[in-house]
Design a protein around this motif. Structure first.
Motif, PDB file in Angstrom:
ATOM      1  N   LYS A  40      -8.613   3.421  -0.930  1.00 42.71           N
ATOM      2  CA  LYS A  40      -8.346   3.679  -1.884  1.00 42.71           C
ATOM      3  C   LYS A  40      -9.758   4.138  -3.052  1.00 42.71           C
ATOM      4  O   LYS A  40      -9.276   5.764  -3.331  1.00 42.71           O
ATOM      5  CB  LYS A  40      -8.554   2.077  -2.527  1.00 42.71           C
ATOM      6  CG  LYS A  40      -8.629   2.329  -4.204  1.00 42.71           C
ATOM      7  CD  LYS A  40      -8.307   0.929  -4.675  1.00 42.71           C
ATOM      8  CE  LYS A  40      -8.516   0.591  -6.131  1.00 42.71           C
ATOM      9  NZ  LYS A  40      -8.450  -0.671  -6.691  1.00 42.71           N
ATOM     10  N   ILE A  84       0.784  -0.874   0.189  1.00 41.19           N
ATOM     11  CA  ILE A  84      -0.268  -0.025  -0.074  1.00 41.19           C
ATOM     12  C   ILE A  84       0.510   1.240  -0.193  1.00 41.19           C
ATOM     13  O   ILE A  84       0.680   1.727  -0.824  1.00 41.19           O
ATOM     14  CB  ILE A  84      -0.894   0.143   1.508  1.00 41.19           C
ATOM     15  CG1 ILE A  84      -1.737  -1.220   1.507  1.00 41.19           C
ATOM     16  CG2 ILE A  84      -1.840   0.869   1.138  1.00 41.19           C
ATOM     17  CD1 ILE A  84      -2.324  -1.275  -0.158  1.00 41.19           C
ATOM     18  N   PHE A 112      -2.772  -0.311  -4.703  1.00 40.21           N
ATOM     19  CA  PHE A 112      -4.262  -0.575  -3.868  1.00 40.21           C
ATOM     20  C   PHE A 112      -4.242  -1.573  -3.616  1.00 40.21           C
ATOM     21  O   PHE A 112      -5.720  -2.034  -3.321  1.00 40.21           O
ATOM     22  CB  PHE A 112      -5.032   0.514  -3.528  1.00 40.21           C
ATOM     23  CG  PHE A 112      -4.576   2.403  -2.666  1.00 40.21           C
ATOM     24  CD1 PHE A 112      -4.891   1.858  -1.733  1.00 40.21           C
ATOM     25  CD2 PHE A 112      -2.955   3.037  -3.709  1.00 40.21           C
ATOM     26  CE1 PHE A 112      -3.588   3.234  -0.724  1.00 40.21           C
ATOM     27  CE2 PHE A 112      -2.700   3.845  -2.806  1.00 40.21           C
ATOM     28  CZ  PHE A 112      -3.426   4.360  -1.279  1.00 40.21           C
ATOM     29  N   SER A 113      -4.044  -2.632  -4.954  1.00 40.91           N
ATOM     30  CA  SER A 113      -5.036  -4.192  -5.005  1.00 40.91           C
ATOM     31  C   SER A 113      -4.926  -4.714  -4.130  1.00 40.91           C
ATOM     32  O   SER A 113      -5.222  -6.159  -4.005  1.00 40.91           O
ATOM     33  CB  SER A 113      -4.566  -3.702  -6.647  1.00 40.91           C
ATOM     34  OG  SER A 113      -3.250  -3.961  -6.242  1.00 40.91           O
ATOM     35  N   GLU A 131      -9.978  -0.950   1.622  1.00 44.16           N
ATOM     36  CA  GLU A 131     -10.837  -0.339   0.411  1.00 44.16           C
ATOM     37  C   GLU A 131     -11.030   1.079   0.137  1.00 44.16           C
ATOM     38  O   GLU A 131     -11.210   1.619  -0.749  1.00 44.16           O
ATOM     39  CB  GLU A 131     -11.617  -1.302   0.190  1.00 44.16           C
ATOM     40  CG  GLU A 131     -13.006  -1.637  -0.855  1.00 44.16           C
ATOM     41  CD  GLU A 131     -12.294  -1.791  -2.223  1.00 44.16           C
ATOM     42  OE1 GLU A 131     -12.859  -0.678  -3.250  1.00 44.16           O
ATOM     43  OE2 GLU A 131     -11.347  -2.657  -2.037  1.00 44.16           O
ATOM     44  N   GLU A 157      -8.908   8.459  -4.300  1.00 41.13           N
ATOM     45  CA  GLU A 157      -9.843   8.101  -6.128  1.00 41.13           C
ATOM     46  C   GLU A 157     -10.279   9.144  -6.018  1.00 41.13           C
ATOM     47  O   GLU A 157      -9.805  10.092  -7.104  1.00 41.13           O
ATOM     48  CB  GLU A 157      -9.646   7.105  -6.288  1.00 41.13           C
ATOM     49  CG  GLU A 157      -9.093   5.502  -6.767  1.00 41.13           C
ATOM     50  CD  GLU A 157      -9.637   4.581  -6.953  1.00 41.13           C
ATOM     51  OE1 GLU A 157     -10.694   4.501  -7.376  1.00 41.13           O
ATOM     52  OE2 GLU A 157      -8.646   3.345  -7.527  1.00 41.13           O
TER      53      GLU A 157
END
Length: 614
Positions: free
Chosen positions: A396, A364, A369-370, A393, A400
């Protein structure tokens, strides 16, 4: 996305915690606040709950076993010595009673008195034979029933009155000085009490003079007058003492010594230095003899005040103790290995999920961020991992949304600033063309229009980010256009180090500064002026920087009256510089009549590790 300076960490809002900063905080919290201390805590718990108790238990167990063994050995030795002392006391008492046989019969005493008197030589043969038979009948019983009694001898001064031995061929040595022997004198001094004689040679007999015997002597006295008549000595074989001690085993090498009341050796099963007993050692003390150490255990043989001493090899006792400690250490090592294996399993079970969480947070931190935590357990770490995934999650999504909004805002600001530059640049250039037309320089005007066309093509079609080399080339073309107007009044010099030519900078970053220097610094003067633009690298406090300097020797100005010196161009350049290089510095130095110097200083690291799009 297009029209961006370069990709970097984006803060959500000024004054709030950034998304990347939040990730860093969580990462540091996990690494420094959980992982290392938890590992140390597990080690400390393992040491406190396993190693120390196990070591203490092993040591206490070894000490208890040693003390218990020593106590049992002491009890065994004490019981053995008690039994031995009782046996010795009984045996000495038997020998003591043996010398009392003459007192059991008055005729026996009378016969001794007669035989010891001077008139004995004048007795008839019959009388002599009667006295001899009397004495022999009394002592024959002793000789026949006690196999340990080798002989019985009765003497008066140096005159043997009677003897009986287990060797029929034995006889008393001629002219033997009995009265000069220690045992004879001690018996006389004892005044009727028994005297035990240390092992000695039976040199007063002809056939057994080489035999070593242990004896008891007593003075035989006339009962009414209590005057001494003779001394009786009974010789016992020392084999009795050997048999008494030979089967004793204390499980360590040992010596058994029997001392009389004067601390003279009566018996020893091995050679022992008499010097050890010059001063009787204390019970359970340690003495040394010829490089060997012994533990002393004593027992008094009552009522004769003899000492029964056992010398136990101290080195053997220490070896036994060492053997116990070695076995305890081996047991401790085995238990430690087993406990360590259990600890390793527990540590992997605990630290495995922690490492996976830290690995996820590391991804991270790098912008992936996956990344997600994959649970391997069903314990508390599974709850932590699911919470971490949920937080990632949400983070992220928030990044975004905020990133897109912030990026759009920055692109809008950048476009607005750039739109300010282009009209301003065109306005100044067209003003120059009007001046050329007024003075009739049509050829220069035509050439200038062609150069302007090339510049406009660069300004309108080139990407927003350009190399430092291309930006300086633009300044050279712009300077050449201005030289067509100013002639010898303007000299432009551009230089750049080779190593920084390809560093990316915003397009038209330097042109407004060069334009300000010409319009506001050089144009008001009628004398020749010089404009210098240079780019090089400098090192400050060990950190490399790229330095771009725009300097003129024009009219200069008071920095406090900035509004009169190209405020739009300076402000525009500063803001664009901060948008793309937040860590950069913009330095301005000027004074009336001393020219102006502007320095743009950007950390070298800002040009590396980032991608530039246009």
């Amino acid at each position: 996305m297009s029209n961006t300076c370069h990709k970097r960490r984006i803060c959500l809002t000024r004054g709030s915690v950034s998304a990347c900063g939040k990730v860093d905080s969580v990462m540091k919290g996990l690494v420094f606040g959980l992982y290392r201390p938890l590992n140390m805590k597990l080690v400390l718990i393992f040491v406190a709950s396993t190693l120390l108790p196990l070591m203490l238990t092993t040591y206490i167990g070894a000490r208890f076993y040693i003390e218990r063994t020593s106590e049992d050995t002491g009890i065994l030795i004490d019981n053995t010595l008690i039994s031995l002392s009782q046996s010795l006391s009984s045996y000495l008492n038997e020998l003591d009673q043996l010398t009392l046989i003459p007192y059991y019969n008055d005729d026996f005493i009378y016969a001794l008195k007669v035989k010891a008197s001077e008139s004995y030589e004048s007795l008839s043969r019959y009388q002599v034979l009667s006295i001899t038979n009397m004495l022999d009948s009394q002592l024959r019983f002793v000789r026949n029933t006690r196999k340990d009694i080798m002989s019985t001898l009765i003497v008066a001064d140096n005159k043997p009155l009677f003897y009986s031995t287990n060797n029929p061929l034995n006889d008393v040595a001629d002219n033997y000085e009995f009265a000069e022997t220690d045992w004879y004198r001690k018996a006389i001094e004892a005044a009727g009490n028994a005297v035990f004689v240390n092992p000695h040679k039976q040199d007063y007999f002809t056939r057994t003079k080489g035999e070593t015997v242990f004896s008891v002597a007593r003075t035989i006295r006339d009962i009414p007058s209590r005057q001494p008549i003779s001394v009786i000595i009974a010789d016992a074989n020392t084999v009795v003492l050997q048999k008494m001690f030979q089967d004793i085993d204390f499980h360590v090498p040992s010596h058994i010594v029997l001392l009389d009341e004067e601390r003279h050796f009566v018996y020893a099963n091995h050679d022992v230095s008499p010097a050890l007993f010059r001063t009787m050692p204390d019970n359970r003390s340690v003495v040394s003899d010829g490089g060997q150490s012994y533990m002393v255990i004593r027992r008094t043989v009552a009522p004769y005040n003899w000492e029964l001493v056992v010398l136990l090899s101290y080195s053997a006792l220490e070896k036994k103790t060492l053997w116990i400690y070695v076995n305890s250490a081996l047991l401790y090592i085995v238990c430690l290995v087993v406990a360590f294996l259990f600890y390793q399993g527990l540590s992997r079970k605990v630290m495995g999920p922690v490492k996976d969480i830290i690995k996820t947070m590391g991804k991270i931190e790098q912008g992936d961020f996956s990344a997600r935590y994959r649970s391997r357990t069903t314990d508390e770490f599974d709850v932590i991992g699911r919470s971490l995934n949920s937080m990632i999650e949400e983070l992220k999504q928030k990044i975004e949304v905020e990133y897109v909004l912030k990026l759009k805002q920055r692109n809008s600001e950048y476009k607005a600033l750039q739109s300010q530059i282009q009209p301003h640049f065109l306005y100044n250039m067209l003003g120059g063309f009007v001046a050329l037309n007024q003075i009739g320089e049509r050829e220069l005007l035509e050439k200038s229009i062609i150069d302007l066309t090339l510049l406009l093509r660069y300004i309108l079609n080139h990407p927003d980010m350009t190399t430092l080399e291309e930006e300086l080339t633009l300044i050279e073309k712009y300077g050449s256009l201005q030289q067509l107007r100013f002639g010898e009044r303007l000299q432009v010099h551009v230089s750049c180090e080779d190593g920084i030519r390809l560093h990316k900078v915003p397009k038209l970053l330097l042109q407004p500064l060069a334009e300000n220097a010409i319009i506001h610094g050089i144009e008001p003067l009628s004398r020749p002026c010089r404009l210098t633009i240079s780019a090089d690298t400098v090192v400050e406090a060990g950190v490399p920087f790229v330095r771009i300097v725009i300097e003129d020797d024009g009219i200069g100005f008071d920095p406090e009256q900035l509004q009169e010196y190209g405020q739009i161009g300076l402000t525009n350049t500063r803001e664009r510089l901060q948008l793309c290089f937040p860590d950069s510095r913009f330095e301005l130095e000027s004074a009336p009549g001393a020219g102006t110097r502007i320095a743009i200083i950007i950390p070298e690291a800002n040009f590396h590790g980032h991608t530039h799009s246009g």
